[in-house]
Design a protein around this motif. Structure first.
Motif, PDB file in Angstrom:
ATOM      1  N   LYS A  84       0.834  -1.194   0.000  1.00  0.00           N
ATOM      2  CA  LYS A  84       0.000   0.000   0.000  1.00  0.00           C
ATOM      3  C   LYS A  84       0.877   1.255   0.000  1.00  0.00           C
ATOM      4  CE  LYS A  84      -1.404   1.877   3.754  1.00  0.00           C
ATOM      5  NZ  LYS A  84      -2.014   2.155   5.067  1.00  0.00           N
ATOM      6  N   SER A  85       1.903   1.251   0.865  1.00  0.00           N
ATOM      7  CA  SER A  85       2.785   2.416   0.943  1.00  0.00           C
ATOM      8  C   SER A  85       3.568   2.566  -0.348  1.00  0.00           C
ATOM      9  CB  SER A  85       3.772   2.258   2.107  1.00  0.00           C
ATOM     10  OG  SER A  85       3.096   1.698   3.197  1.00  0.00           O
ATOM     11  N   ILE A  86       4.060   1.420  -0.876  1.00  0.00           N
ATOM     12  CA  ILE A  86       4.907   1.480  -2.075  1.00  0.00           C
ATOM     13  C   ILE A  86       4.162   2.090  -3.259  1.00  0.00           C
ATOM     14  CG2 ILE A  86       6.127   0.079  -3.797  1.00  0.00           C
ATOM     15  CD1 ILE A  86       6.788  -1.858  -1.467  1.00  0.00           C
ATOM     16  N   VAL A  87       2.921   1.556  -3.498  1.00  0.00           N
ATOM     17  CA  VAL A  87       2.191   2.079  -4.662  1.00  0.00           C
ATOM     18  C   VAL A  87       1.429   3.354  -4.313  1.00  0.00           C
ATOM     19  CG1 VAL A  87       1.952  -0.182  -5.738  1.00  0.00           C
ATOM     20  CG2 VAL A  87       0.142   0.673  -4.232  1.00  0.00           C
ATOM     21  N   GLY A  88       1.535   3.791  -3.065  1.00  0.00           N
ATOM     22  CA  GLY A  88       0.939   5.064  -2.678  1.00  0.00           C
ATOM     23  C   GLY A  88      -0.575   5.043  -2.629  1.00  0.00           C
ATOM     24  N   LEU A  89      -1.103   3.884  -2.199  1.00  0.00           N
ATOM     25  CA  LEU A  89      -2.562   3.765  -2.067  1.00  0.00           C
ATOM     26  C   LEU A  89      -2.993   4.507  -0.806  1.00  0.00           C
ATOM     27  CD1 LEU A  89      -4.032   2.111  -4.183  1.00  0.00           C
ATOM     28  CD2 LEU A  89      -4.239   0.271  -2.514  1.00  0.00           C
ATOM     29  N   ASN A  90      -3.980   5.356  -0.953  1.00  0.00           N
ATOM     30  CA  ASN A  90      -4.357   6.173   0.190  1.00  0.00           C
ATOM     31  C   ASN A  90      -5.552   5.560   0.935  1.00  0.00           C
ATOM     32  OD1 ASN A  90      -4.337   8.225   2.001  1.00  0.00           O
ATOM     33  ND2 ASN A  90      -5.489   9.658   0.692  1.00  0.00           N
ATOM     34  N   ILE A  91      -5.302   4.455   1.607  1.00  0.00           N
ATOM     35  CA  ILE A  91      -6.382   3.851   2.376  1.00  0.00           C
ATOM     36  C   ILE A  91      -5.907   3.586   3.796  1.00  0.00           C
ATOM     37  CG2 ILE A  91      -7.673   2.824   0.463  1.00  0.00           C
ATOM     38  CD1 ILE A  91      -6.178   0.244   0.935  1.00  0.00           C
ATOM     39  N   SER A  92      -6.850   3.536   4.727  1.00  0.00           N
ATOM     40  CA  SER A  92      -6.500   3.379   6.140  1.00  0.00           C
ATOM     41  C   SER A  92      -6.076   1.954   6.441  1.00  0.00           C
ATOM     42  CB  SER A  92      -7.699   3.737   7.005  1.00  0.00           C
ATOM     43  OG  SER A  92      -8.712   2.772   6.801  1.00  0.00           O
ATOM     44  N   ALA A  93      -5.393   1.797   7.567  1.00  0.00           N
ATOM     45  CA  ALA A  93      -4.999   0.459   8.008  1.00  0.00           C
ATOM     46  C   ALA A  93      -6.241  -0.397   8.235  1.00  0.00           C
ATOM     47  CB  ALA A  93      -4.175   0.555   9.288  1.00  0.00           C
ATOM     48  N   PHE A  94      -7.302   0.235   8.694  1.00  0.00           N
ATOM     49  CA  PHE A  94      -8.544  -0.490   8.944  1.00  0.00           C
ATOM     50  C   PHE A  94      -9.065  -1.107   7.631  1.00  0.00           C
ATOM     51  CE2 PHE A  94     -13.189  -0.732   9.171  1.00  0.00           C
ATOM     52  CZ  PHE A  94     -13.354  -1.485  10.328  1.00  0.00           C
ATOM     53  N   THR A  95      -9.031  -0.311   6.567  1.00  0.00           N
ATOM     54  CA  THR A  95      -9.477  -0.818   5.265  1.00  0.00           C
ATOM     55  C   THR A  95      -8.588  -1.971   4.811  1.00  0.00           C
ATOM     56  OG1 THR A  95     -10.145   1.424   4.756  1.00  0.00           O
ATOM     57  CG2 THR A  95     -10.119  -0.124   2.932  1.00  0.00           C
ATOM     58  N   VAL A  96      -7.277  -1.798   5.007  1.00  0.00           N
ATOM     59  CA  VAL A  96      -6.358  -2.887   4.659  1.00  0.00           C
ATOM     60  C   VAL A  96      -6.749  -4.149   5.411  1.00  0.00           C
ATOM     61  CG1 VAL A  96      -3.977  -3.712   4.812  1.00  0.00           C
ATOM     62  CG2 VAL A  96      -4.438  -1.352   4.120  1.00  0.00           C
ATOM     63  N   GLY A  97      -7.014  -3.984   6.704  1.00  0.00           N
ATOM     64  CA  GLY A  97      -7.409  -5.139   7.523  1.00  0.00           C
ATOM     65  C   GLY A  97      -8.653  -5.809   6.966  1.00  0.00           C
ATOM     66  N   CYS A  98      -9.662  -5.001   6.626  1.00  0.00           N
ATOM     67  CA  CYS A  98     -10.912  -5.566   6.097  1.00  0.00           C
ATOM     68  C   CYS A  98     -10.669  -6.306   4.790  1.00  0.00           C
ATOM     69  CB  CYS A  98     -11.935  -4.458   5.856  1.00  0.00           C
ATOM     70  SG  CYS A  98     -12.566  -3.745   7.366  1.00  0.00           S
ATOM     71  N   ILE A  99      -9.878  -5.696   3.920  1.00  0.00           N
ATOM     72  CA  ILE A  99      -9.654  -6.304   2.600  1.00  0.00           C
ATOM     73  C   ILE A  99      -8.898  -7.621   2.741  1.00  0.00           C
ATOM     74  CG2 ILE A  99      -8.436  -6.051   0.403  1.00  0.00           C
ATOM     75  CD1 ILE A  99      -9.108  -3.065   0.515  1.00  0.00           C
ATOM     76  N   VAL A 100      -7.808  -7.590   3.499  1.00  0.00           N
ATOM     77  CA  VAL A 100      -6.999  -8.805   3.625  1.00  0.00           C
ATOM     78  C   VAL A 100      -7.814  -9.926   4.282  1.00  0.00           C
ATOM     79  CG1 VAL A 100      -4.975  -9.828   4.720  1.00  0.00           C
ATOM     80  CG2 VAL A 100      -4.812  -7.580   3.630  1.00  0.00           C
ATOM     81  N   LEU A 101      -8.499  -9.582   5.365  1.00  0.00           N
ATOM     82  CA  LEU A 101      -9.332 -10.597   6.020  1.00  0.00           C
ATOM     83  C   LEU A 101     -10.463 -11.065   5.107  1.00  0.00           C
ATOM     84  CD1 LEU A 101      -9.810  -9.311   9.677  1.00  0.00           C
ATOM     85  CD2 LEU A 101      -9.017 -11.592   9.026  1.00  0.00           C
TER      86      LEU A 101
END
Ligand SMILES: Nc1ncnc2c1ncn2[C@@H]1O[C@H](COP(=O)(O)OP(=O)(O)O)[C@@H](O)[C@H]1O
Ligand SMILES: [Mg+2]
Lengths: 216, 240
Positions: free
Chosen positions: A76-93
């Motif tokens: 997310k950081s590398i490609v500069g995606l502007n989403i919250s850690a919470f969203t990352v958590g939801c997506i991965v889970l």
């Protein structure tokens, strides 16, 4: 006499963590259920065309969740995606749940006997009507216990999101423990909250299942 | 009228129907007897397009079943089929099993479909089982439900594939009685059966199948009582 530094505010702090846990679980299961249903149907009905999908989902089922969280978060950081850690958590889970649910749905659909489907087609039902009125309802009953297990296990797996900086129930209890140094008590309370949340889900599920089983 | 004209059907390299011709007239009851594996079930499923054929023609009321332009869902509405395994829909009540196709395929209202289903179920003696789930019924009851389910579509033809073969002996009678009732009502029927006595009773014609072909066909008294071919006689002896 029993004395503790655990305050009402600490308890509220834990409940806030539990609320995050519940939200994560809900979103992940929502995503996982919709995607898993779609993918599972594809896997069951178009096994060849959907083979590449199976390979991709295999990856998500095999790589430990923790690694997926950390990798996706860095990506997310590398490609500069502007989403919250919470969203990352939801997506991965959610993707993880989808990968499991796909297999559950697939075996549910394949559990519907070919002869039952032939009988419904012989009455003039179209392919889609057969899916909608015969295959899916039967498959749903077969898949439901697996889905329920998945909800319970995802609820516990949410604890891993603390590694990408989200304060959910487990992380909240760690914070309290660090401050008041009473790990036994705090973890017991956190465990109890997990237990109650799981119990509610399991009870609701069992009730539904029982209603179906009375039919067989 | 069902016209079967030089039909060939293979599963992969295995040819199981090898050029069958057979005509079933309106109101006629034709029984198909023959050893296991002779292609009887396969032929039945070709009649309503559940299995494709490789060669020949099947016409039902003049409609080419295996023409790409034929709407099979539409055609199947007038051809009921009952299988050896009764294939109840386990998640639906007996009433819902019978109501499903009239509602979703024929587009009848709930009330209409229900009235129709109750009537058919009462007719086969299941009027007191409407709210039961199929899993709670005996095999004979489930098979009668399957018959009612097919009849609720008001078919012009009924196909039976060994409808009593999977039943306990004491339950065979009730299903045969239901089929007999149907024959007496003038339904056009093709029955694959091992119940030779029953076939002799209700049929207008009997066809003996062997190796994917009609080996002998004629009146029940002739084919069963006085077969021309030695193979027919041998088969009849083996099932008695
Ligand atoms: N779906 C299928 N795939 C491959 N072979 C089949 C299939 N269905 C039937 N067969 C074969 O076709 C032959 C005829 O079967 P069937 O029509 O069921 O015979 P019958 O009903 O006279 O006992 C058998 O050899 C059977 O193994
Ligand atoms: Mg057969």
């Amino acid at each position: 006499m029993f004395s503790t530094s655990f305050t009402w505010n600490d308890f509220l702090f834990l409940l806030e963590g539990a609320w995050v846990t519940l939200q994560l679980t809900t979103w992940a299961i929502l995503l996982g259920t919709v995607a898993g249903l779609l993918f599972g149907l594809m896997r069951a009905l178009l096994p060849r065309a959907s083979l590449p999908l199976a390979w991709v989902l295999d990856v998500f089922r095999s790589v430990p969740l923790l690694i997926q969280f950390v990798l996706f978060n860095s990506l997310k950081s590398i490609v500069g995606l502007n989403i919250s850690a919470f969203t990352v958590g939801c997506i991965v889970l959610g993707v993880y749940a989808a990968a499991y649910f796909t297999e559950i749905v697939r075996s549910g659909v394949l559990a519907v006997p070919f002869t039952t489907r032939r009988a419904s087609r012989s009455l003039g039902l179209s392919y889609l009507q057969d899916l909608r009125y015969i295959v899916l309802p039967i498959a749903m009953r077969v898949a439901f216990p697996g889905w329920l297990n998945l909800v319970l296990s995802v609820m516990k797996d949410t604890a891993l999101v603390m590694w990408i900086g989200i304060v959910e129930l487990l992380r909240a209890s760690q914070i309290v423990v660090t401050r008041i140094q009473e790990p036994m008590l705090v973890l017991c309370i956190a465990g109890l909250i997990y237990y109650v949340m799981s119990l509610v889900v399991a009870r609701l599920g069992a009730r539904l299942e029982k209603r179906w089983q009375e039919n067989d | 009228m069902i016209e079967i004209d030089n039909v060939h059907k293979s599963f992969g390299d295995l040819e199981v129907v090898k050029g069958v011709s057979l005509t079933v007239n309106k109101g006629e009851v034709v029984s198909i007897i023959g050893g296991s594996g002779s292609g009887k079930s396969t032929l039945l499923m070709c009649i309503n397009g559940l299995e494709p054929i490789q060669k020949g023609h099947i016409r039902v009321d003049g409609i080419e079943v295996h023409d790409r332009a034929t709407n099979l869902n539409h055609l199947r509405q007038k051809i009921g089929i009952v299988f050896q395994q009764w294939n109840a829909f386990p998640h639906l009540t007996v009433l819902e099993n019978v109501m499903l196709a009239p509602r979703k395929v024929l587009g009848k209202s709930k009330a209409e479909a229900e009235a129709l289903a109750v009537q058919q179920l009462t007719h086969v003696g299941l009027g007191d089982k409407l709210k039961a789930f199929p899993g709670k019924l005996s095999g004979g009851q489930q098979q009668r439900m399957a018959i009612a389910r097919a009849l609720a579509m008001s078919p012009d033809y009924m196909l039976f594939d060994e409808a009593t073969s999977a039943l306990d002996p004491q339950l065979v009678g009730e299903v045969l009685d239901t089929m007999r009732m149907l024959a007496e009502d003038g339904m056009t029927m093709v029955l694959v059966t091992h119940e030779i006595r029953f076939a002799r009773d209700v049929s207008d014609r009997v066809a003996f199948f062997r190796n994917g072909l009609v080996h002998e066909i004629g009146s029940p008294d002739q084919v069963i009582g006085n077969p021309v071919h030695a193979e027919t006689a041998a088969f009849l002896k083996s099932v008695k």
